[in-house]
Write an enzyme that holds these catalytic residues in place. Structure first.
Site, PDB file in Angstrom:
ATOM      1  CG  MET A  33      -1.863  -1.140   1.300  1.00 35.38           C
ATOM      2  SD  MET A  33      -2.858  -1.092   2.816  1.00 35.38           S
ATOM      3  CE  MET A  33      -1.584  -1.046   4.063  1.00 35.38           C
ATOM      4  CB  SER A  38      -4.400   3.458  -7.633  1.00 33.77           C
ATOM      5  OG  SER A  38      -4.839   2.238  -7.054  1.00 33.77           O
ATOM      6  CD  GLU A 103      -6.870  -2.082  -5.240  1.00 35.46           C
ATOM      7  OE1 GLU A 103      -6.146  -3.015  -4.851  1.00 35.46           O
ATOM      8  OE2 GLU A 103      -6.880  -0.965  -4.701  1.00 35.46           O
ATOM      9  CB  ILE A 188     -12.876  -3.190   1.944  1.00 30.74           C
ATOM     10  CG1 ILE A 188     -13.207  -4.147   0.798  1.00 30.74           C
ATOM     11  CG2 ILE A 188     -12.500  -1.821   1.385  1.00 30.74           C
ATOM     12  CD1 ILE A 188     -12.034  -4.472  -0.095  1.00 30.74           C
ATOM     13  N   GLY A 189     -10.364  -2.123   3.881  1.00 27.41           N
ATOM     14  CA  GLY A 189      -9.995  -1.147   4.888  1.00 27.41           C
ATOM     15  C   GLY A 189      -9.073  -0.136   4.256  1.00 27.41           C
TER      16      GLY A 189
END
Length: 213
Positions: A33, A38, A103, A188-189
């Site tokens: 992350m 993205s 993703e 999801i977080g």
């Protein structure tokens, strides 16, 4: 970015750039992350669209919980949500020159096989972006298949640091201030400290020891 639709309405493919059954590639960009996956995905979509190529942006389980690709630096793009029953071959065959697959770690293994078919049999360039491993430091099945099949694999070079200053590359799931080691593979977080379920990038040592500060 001028075009914010999932499907870039552009012109015919340029010679030698996909769509001709030759030279298309399956490329996997991975990292933890906050390393800019993205952001790079949207930049790549922008660049290819400017060159007259027709492409689709796909995602699954974006942090926005919607059919979008969003970034932590504020960029956003409409996208097609990849569901278990979506056939990517049917979606893209004969319609596009490239796919941006954000993703991709959350796709199914069948989806990855379909992406490889689009590259090999239809000349569609596929650019996949995602995590390599889950909160337990185990490979996601789709990521494993991408490592096995991709023509090129790139670890993104934007450095993410653990709280100790070492390079971080493992994503820890944190609930009630504690690292958890069991549960569903996909929950999801985000990285925000107020989130009920949050994730934090740690170095190998502190991911294994469970030390957060």
């Amino acid at each position: 970015m001028k075009n914010d639709s999932a499907l870039a309405t552009t012109h015919s493919p340029l010679p030698g750039l996909g769509g001709n059954g030759h030279g298309a590639r399956l490329t996997f960009y991975w990292g933890p992350m906050d390393c800019g996956k993205s952001t790079l995905a949207l930049q790549m979509h922008h660049n290819h669209g400017r060159q007259g190529r027709r492409g689709l942006v796909l995602t699954r389980n974006d942090r926005s919980l919607g059919p979008k690709v969003t970034t932590r630096i504020g960029l956003a793009q409409d996208a097609i949500e990849v569901t278990d029953d979506l056939n990517l071959w049917d979606l893209a065959y004969g319609k596009v020159d490239y796919l941006i697959c954000d993703e991709a770690c959350f796709y199914t293994v069948d989806h990855i096989e379909q992406l490889a078919d689009l590259v090999d049999r239809a000349g569609v360039d596929v650019f996949a972006f995602g995590l390599a491993s889950d909160f337990r430091s185990r490979l996601f099945p789709a990521s494993q298949r991408l490592f096995e099949l991709a023509d090129e694999v790139h670890r993104l070079q934007v450095e993410v640091l653990c709280w100790c200053g070492r390079r971080g590359h493992l994503n820890a799931r944190i609930v009630d201030g504690e690292i958890v080691r069991a549960g569903e593979q996909v929950v999801i977080g985000d990285t925000a400290s107020h989130a009920e379920v949050r994730y934090q990038v740690l170095c190998r040592h502190h991911h294994r020891s469970g030390t957060l500060d």
